[in-house]
Design an enzyme around this catalytic site. Structure first.
Site, PDB file in Angstrom:
ATOM      1  N   LYS A  68     -54.880  32.517 -49.767  1.00  0.00           N
ATOM      2  CA  LYS A  68     -53.429  32.583 -49.528  1.00  0.00           C
ATOM      3  C   LYS A  68     -52.676  31.952 -50.701  1.00  0.00           C
ATOM      4  CE  LYS A  68     -51.503  29.188 -47.041  1.00  0.00           C
ATOM      5  NZ  LYS A  68     -50.385  28.411 -47.608  1.00  0.00           N
TER       6      LYS A  68
ATOM      7  N   ASP B 179     -55.702  19.849 -48.807  1.00  0.00           N
ATOM      8  CA  ASP B 179     -55.742  20.896 -47.780  1.00  0.00           C
ATOM      9  C   ASP B 179     -57.042  20.897 -46.973  1.00  0.00           C
ATOM     10  OD1 ASP B 179     -53.235  21.652 -48.597  1.00  0.00           O
ATOM     11  OD2 ASP B 179     -53.887  23.414 -49.720  1.00  0.00           O
TER      12      ASP B 179
ATOM     13  N   ARG C  59     -42.187  27.702 -47.634  1.00  0.00           N
ATOM     14  CA  ARG C  59     -41.675  26.996 -48.810  1.00  0.00           C
ATOM     15  C   ARG C  59     -42.030  27.703 -50.104  1.00  0.00           C
ATOM     16  NH1 ARG C  59     -40.614  21.875 -48.456  1.00  0.00           N
ATOM     17  NH2 ARG C  59     -40.992  21.828 -50.671  1.00  0.00           N
TER      18      ARG C  59
ATOM     19  N   ARG D 293     -50.151  31.232 -40.275  1.00  0.00           N
ATOM     20  CA  ARG D 293     -49.567  31.330 -41.613  1.00  0.00           C
ATOM     21  C   ARG D 293     -50.652  31.427 -42.673  1.00  0.00           C
ATOM     22  NH1 ARG D 293     -46.354  26.578 -43.014  1.00  0.00           N
ATOM     23  NH2 ARG D 293     -46.609  27.705 -44.929  1.00  0.00           N
TER      24      ARG D 293
END
Ligand code: EPZ
Length: 420
Positions: free
Chosen positions: A22, A304, A92, A396
């Site tokens: 992503k 992450d 964002r 997402r």
């Protein structure tokens, strides 16, 4: 809103394939705005942030044709140079549209992203660098309004190796007049992938993946046909899931060279990790040991993957100290782990996790993307059922994760339209 229900106790075993990254796909999709030629981007993940990006590109006037994981984009002419608050507040990374619009049409009006669950996340480094390249930027009513004639190359010293600022600058510098040098650049694999995509458009970039990146500006760029690199964060998530459930999981498409910091920690905890050709296999035959981790810019331990590693620590033997240095508020999952019976003390940037034998299932709330997935992992090692609410965060960034985990043996289901 959907929720996810996990019934703990299963051991993850088998094979799983990771989707495209992503965080690599998003800037590469924005880079297609830098040319009026056709760009093909392959291996994009089917996640909400990518869908939002494709919608934004379409709204700006690009022709977008998707065929599964491949998308063809042609921004022949743009009919808008604006990204609204409605959009930027949901993602964002859409702020990254500002630079390409500025370079291509000389102006852009993009909502300033607000803070989010993991920290304030300002964009000062992006804006300061764009100003150094000749843009005039004004902050008006929550929007960054930027204008520029011909942008010019600059020597930019980043205060912090920001991933987004490095990507933003690399894109803009490709169409600036003269050379740009970015010092203290981010070195993440996603930067290298963006540089590869830009190079295939004809850009001249040296040093991507190193602390100094040099870009030679050009008057125009051509199209590209680029395959996005596999998602290292998704891969790390499956590796941790396999290890903490004392399972045996082979993650196909995972690149060990991009995941060394995670692999080293899994081995230190007592898991066996094999680096295969085009895959990584993890297995564990006993309860793992606690290990200390400290998040850092790449090649350090990725922020992450911090939440997932903390999930592992909650059921490891002994104490783990987790230090978060990238974001100021990325411990929301810790408080949810405590609802599952984890023994954690929080003190500023440190979480001291004393491992317990087993967690106990409860209702928990997801606060961001990685927190959501870490709660699923925790649910796998909890008694009874764990219900994870607000899983839109999960959608997402993870492509059909519950299906992938179920295939590995997890007892997991999504309940559509649940309350909470
Ligand atoms: C990227 O965000 C990733 N997002 C994040 O992934 C990831 O956590 C982060 O890099 C760090 O690896 C995408 O790639 C789309 P930064 P980004 O700019 O670019 C401060 C996920 O879960 N900073 O490197 O926004 C900032 O506040 C997400 O997939 C400034 O102060 O990260 C933060 O503390 C979450 N001023 C730190 O730098 C600036 O102008 C790192 O941010 C820019 C950043």
């Amino acid at each position: 809103m959907d929720k996810i229900i996990v019934r703990g106790g299963s051991r993850l075993a088998g094979d799983v394939e990771v989707a495209g990254s992503k965080n690599a796909a998003l800037p590469i999709l924005f880079a297609t705005l830098l040319t009026d030629e056709r760009c093909v981007v392959r291996n994009i993940p089917d996640v909400a942030d990518v869908r939002t990006t494709l919608r934004l590109l379409g709204d700006l006037g690009a022709e977008v044709e998707q065929d599964g994981a491949d998308v063809a984009i042609r921004a022949r002419e743009l009919n808008s140079s604006e990204a609204s608050y409605e959009l930027v507040k949901t993602m964002r990374a859409s702020f990254l549209v500002l630079g390409p619009l500025l370079a291509r049409v000389g102006k852009a009006r993009v909502s300033q992203p607000g803070g989010c669950a993991i920290g304030a996340r300002p964009v000062n480094l992006h804006l300061h660098a764009l100003e150094q390249m000749g843009a005039e930027v004004e902050l008006v009513h929550g929007y960054a309004e930027a204008r520029a004639g011909q942008l010019r190359g600059a020597h930019v010293q980043l205060d912090f190796p920001s991933v987004g600022a490095t990507e933003h600058l690399m894109m803009v510098a490709c169409l600036a007049e003269g050379d740009t040098e970015i010092e203290n650049a981010a070195r993440e694999p996603e930067i290298v992938d963006l540089a590869a995509a830009l190079s295939s458009m004809g850009a001249e970039i040296e040093g991507a993946g190193e602390a100094v990146v040099r870009i030679r500006g050009a008057s125009s760029l051509g199209g590209m046909d680029h395959r996005v690199l596999p998602d290292r964060i998704e891969a790390g998530t499956f590796l941790i899931g396999g290890a903490m459930t004392q399972g045996d999981v082979t993650v196909h498409g995972a690149r060990a060279d991009c995941l060394q910091a995670v692999i080293v920690k899994l081995r230190e905890a007592g898991a066996e990790v094999e680096e295969l050709d085009g895959a990584i296999r993890v297995s564990a035959t006993r309860r793992l040991d606690g290990v200390d981790i400290k998040t850092l810019p790449y090649p350090g331990f990725p922020t992450d993957v911090q939440a997932q590693m903390m999930a592992l620590a909650t059921v490891s033997e002994g104490t783990s100290v987790v230090t978060e240095t990238i974001f100021e508020n990325r411990f929301m999952h810790a408080v949810e782990f405590m609802r599952l019976g984890a023994d954690i003390s929080l003190d500023g940037h440190n979480a001291v996790v004393r491992g317990v034998e087993r967690l106990s299932g409860a209702e928990v709330m997801a606060s961001d993307l990685r927190a959501s997935v870490s709660l699923i992992l925790a649910g796998l090692v909890a008694d009874n059922e764990t219900e994870i609410l607000r899983v839109y965060h999960l959608d997402r960034g993870y492509q059909r994760i519950e299906e992938k985990l179920a295939k590995l043996g997890a007892n997991i289901q999504r309940v559509k339209g649940a309350k909470g």
